[in-house]
Motif scaffolding. Structure first.
Motif, PDB file in Angstrom:
ATOM      1  N   LYS A  54      42.771  38.948  40.104  1.00 41.31           N
ATOM      2  CA  LYS A  54      44.086  38.984  39.468  1.00 41.31           C
ATOM      3  C   LYS A  54      43.932  39.100  37.960  1.00 41.31           C
ATOM      4  O   LYS A  54      44.506  39.951  37.315  1.00 41.31           O
ATOM      5  N   GLU A  55      43.126  38.194  37.412  1.00 40.77           N
ATOM      6  CA  GLU A  55      42.909  38.212  35.960  1.00 40.77           C
ATOM      7  C   GLU A  55      41.617  38.962  35.657  1.00 40.77           C
ATOM      8  O   GLU A  55      40.664  38.888  36.418  1.00 40.77           O
ATOM      9  N   GLY A 239      54.615  38.947  28.851  1.00 37.35           N
ATOM     10  CA  GLY A 239      53.237  39.249  28.441  1.00 37.35           C
ATOM     11  C   GLY A 239      52.315  39.659  29.574  1.00 37.35           C
ATOM     12  O   GLY A 239      51.103  39.728  29.386  1.00 37.35           O
ATOM     13  N   ILE A 240      52.862  39.944  30.751  1.00 41.46           N
ATOM     14  CA  ILE A 240      51.994  40.178  31.908  1.00 41.46           C
ATOM     15  C   ILE A 240      51.055  41.365  31.690  1.00 41.46           C
ATOM     16  O   ILE A 240      49.848  41.263  31.877  1.00 41.46           O
ATOM     17  N   TYR A 243      48.435  40.424  29.017  1.00 37.53           N
ATOM     18  CA  TYR A 243      47.571  39.292  29.360  1.00 37.53           C
ATOM     19  C   TYR A 243      46.638  39.642  30.519  1.00 37.53           C
ATOM     20  O   TYR A 243      45.508  39.171  30.578  1.00 37.53           O
ATOM     21  N   LEU A 244      47.124  40.439  31.456  1.00 39.36           N
ATOM     22  CA  LEU A 244      46.291  40.786  32.601  1.00 39.36           C
ATOM     23  C   LEU A 244      45.514  42.077  32.369  1.00 39.36           C
ATOM     24  O   LEU A 244      44.760  42.519  33.224  1.00 39.36           O
TER      25      LEU A 244
END
Lengths: 345, 316
Positions: A54-55, A239-240, A243-244
């Protein structure tokens, strides 16, 4: 220096157990249905049957929140030291994320400036990447000069060939680690061929593409284009996507302080946030969504290209998969490529 | 094409061509399984892009604040309630707004469907009557839609037809008997320590992307407390106490205003069930003050008004 080794799948847990004894081992772990790179003490908790984490990996070298130093009236300034100085192994990283680390090196380990906080973490890390046999429907790495078998950024490159893994040492560092690994043996030609076939098959599964050939030049012409209004209209400004994103790296430095002591902390920032580049006077040169959307695209496909001769995108598809309003970078780039250029003012 | 979709398109064409509105906000397809996106239509000839299906998940009320145009908006029942709160709080001028309420507006929870597919990417999803036929590589499943709705849709929805300017569709036929507060009631039974542990575990998944806040139609503050530096109400770090402080304060800011539309839950990239906070508060307000947000544009928010029979158990 091409050295190859094999290991049977049933022996992989044992190998990882051993690595975890001598190194800090980070590997994909599934928790509540979400896979992320997590520090593990043994090989048991690891899942190597996953699309992608995911990250991205970036927070290993560039944490979301990092104390640069602390201060107090009595003690002056103190710089926190890295707690665990053991060498790290990242096992099972996807090639796009390994490439992203190389792209980030341009920024934090560049000719002009070297970031000691980043380098300390980056330097003692060995990256063992795992080729993608099954890319996601949202992947588009092949149009960015990489692919499921790309070795850039990896020290060891691993291919899952059914009941065995094929390991290839890509760097000296990787070679040394490969020599340490127990339970491995020499591969046969047919295994090597199989690995190549699997990677080619995987490449062919990636259908989504972006066209970046003239993108940077095109963006130069679109600074004042109304297209940004259209592209930003549905964005909710969270911020998705940043951030990712494995390559987004903007940060803000703040003081978390009270009374006579505090810490100076570096936190991730996002160009999609309303307070990004908000100045102390209250003025913001990027006051609305359109300037912020433009910043995100420009940074990835224009400024980064000018500075480091590479797009700041590896085609992992996380921004699209996780966006609450499903903003698709591929369609954004398509619209930009097709947009009418604005005459320069 | 569904009847509802056709009617939405016809209304959009008419409203835009006779200049009743400048902008029509609805949904459009993006050619990806189970996904739709907000559509901003300004030209009547683009009205045929508008769609309607159970994947129209966004609460479009989010896009109303701060616009000066005359707008028509497609709204599900809970979205109408969000709009009512915005009217109530004078963020939206009612006269500038044409609300197109759609009945039978249950939304499929993609995460619940994905959970059925062994973690594989979904390659196609088609609706057939009350069923969803969903496919991934080597897997094909036929699912009953009513078993895969968002928790926030599990409710005998209020009749919002009086508020709307145009109503489309029959009163919902796909209602479920499930209790939308079931999980919340379960948590209420636990000890304070267990509840604290639950929230610590859930909120430790938060990456502070603020998607929950930004998807919420009621989080329209020009400067959110969490973005303010002077004073620094909440630390900007990823420390769990900072993160929890953000979520608890945001949830409290929605007390008496939250209509439990579930937009925050749908936006979260890590699947944090924020309804356990906001839904609990919504339920408490209902039980303690007999108030439900967004039902009437004339009623005051229970948190900013006083009634003689308001509970006062907390005064000892």
């Amino acid at each position: 220096m091409k050295k190859l080794k094999m290991i049977n799948k049933k022996d992989i847990t044992k190998l990882l157990d051993e690595l975890a004894k001598n190194y800090r081992l980070l590997a994909p772990v599934e928790k509540d249905g979400i896979v992320n790179f997590t520090e593990v003490q043994n090989g048991q908790d690891i899942t190597l049957d996953f699309y992608n984490s995911k990250e991205p990996l970036k927070k290993l070298f560039f944490p979301q929140s990092e104390t640069l130093y602390c201060y107090s009236k009595e003690q002056g300034r103190t710089v926190p030291e890295e707690q665990d100085k053991r060498r790290k192994i990242v096992f099972g990283l996807r090639p796009c994320d390994a490439k992203a680390a190389v792209l980030l090196d341009n920024v934090f380990d560049g000719a002009d400036f070297k970031d000691p906080y980043y380098l300390e973490k980056r330097e003692n890390t060995i990256i063992c990447s795992l080729a993608c046999n099954e890319p996601q429907t949202s992947c588009f790495c092949t149009s960015l000069g990489l692919g499921p078998g790309d070795k850039d950024g990896s020290d060891i490159f691993i291919v899952d060939i059914g009941d065995k893994y094929l390991f290839e040492a890509v760097t000296q560092k990787g070679q040394k680690l490969l020599d340490e690994m127990t339970g491995t043996y020499e591969p046969e030609d047919k295994d090597i061929k199989k690995a190549q076939t699997l990677i080619t098959e995987s490449e062919n599964k990636i259908k989504k593409q972006i066209e970046t050939a003239c993108l940077s030049e095109k963006l130069d012409e679109l600074a004042d284009s109304p297209i940004w209004d259209e592209l930003a209209e549905k964005c909710i400004g969270c911020g998705i996507c940043t951030y990712l994103c494995p390559t987004c790296h903007c940060f803000a430095i703040v003081d978390e302080a009270s009374d006579c002591k505090g810490c100076r902390v570096r936190n991730w920032d996002s160009c999609m946030f309303g307070n990004f580049t908000l100045e102390a006077s209250g003025h913001n040169p990027r006051p609305t969504g359109k300037e912020r959307m433009r910043q995100r695209i420009m940074h990835k496909f224009n400024y980064f290209v000018k500075n480091f001769d590479a797009n700041a995108c590896v085609g992992c598809g996380r921004c699209f998969r996780n966006c609450p309003v499903h903003n698709d970078l591929i369609k954004v780039i398509e619209k930009i490529n097709n947009a009418k250029s604005e005459p320069k003012k | 094409m569904s009847d509802i979709q056709q009617q939405i398109q016809e209304h959009a064409k008419k409203l835009l061509s006779d200049k009743t509105v400048d902008l029509f906000i609805g949904y459009k397809d993006i050619n990806e399984p189970m996904l739709t996106e907000p559509a901003f239509i300004r030209d009547a000839k683009d009205a045929d892009q508008l769609i309607w299906n159970p994947f129209c998940e966004h609460n479009l009320a989010k896009y109303l604040v701060g616009r000066n145009e005359k707008i028509a908006i497609v709204a599900k029942t809970n979205d109408v309630r969000s709009i009512v709160v915005l009217i109530n709080e004078q963020q939206v001028i009612r006269e500038n707004l044409t609300i197109i309420g759609v009945n039978c507006d249950d939304v499929i929870d993609r995460k619940k469907v994905e959970a059925e597919m062994d973690g594989k990417d979904i390659t196609s999803a088609q609706i057939k009557d009350d069923k969803l036929i969903v496919k991934a590589e080597k897997i094909s499943k036929t699912l009953k839609i009513k078993n895969y709705l968002h928790d926030s849709c599990l409710d005998n929805k209020r009749d919002m037809s009086e508020i709307c300017d145009i109503i489309i569709g029959e009163k919902s036929s796909c209602k479920t008997e499930e209790d939308k507060y079931a999980k919340i009631r379960e948590l209420e039974q636990k000890t304070p320590e267990e509840r604290w542990e639950y929230f610590k575990k859930e909120l430790s998944k938060c990456i502070r992307c603020y998607a929950c806040r930004n998807a919420c139609p009621l989080c329209y503050c020009k400067s959110c407390f969490v973005d303010q530096k002077f004073p620094n109400w909440v630390g900007q770090t990823t420390d769990l106490s900072d993160t929890m402080c953000f979520h608890i304060m945001r949830a409290l800011h929605t007390a008496g205003r939250c209509v439990d539309c579930g937009a925050c839950v749908r936006a979260c990239p890590n699947g944090i069930d924020l309804r356990m906070l906001t839904g609990k508060i919504e339920k408490d307000v209902k039980e303690l003050f007999g108030a439900e947000a967004g039902l009437n544009p004339e009623t005051d928010n229970p948190m900013t008004s006083y009634k003689e029979d308001d509970p006062e158990d907390f005064i000892k």
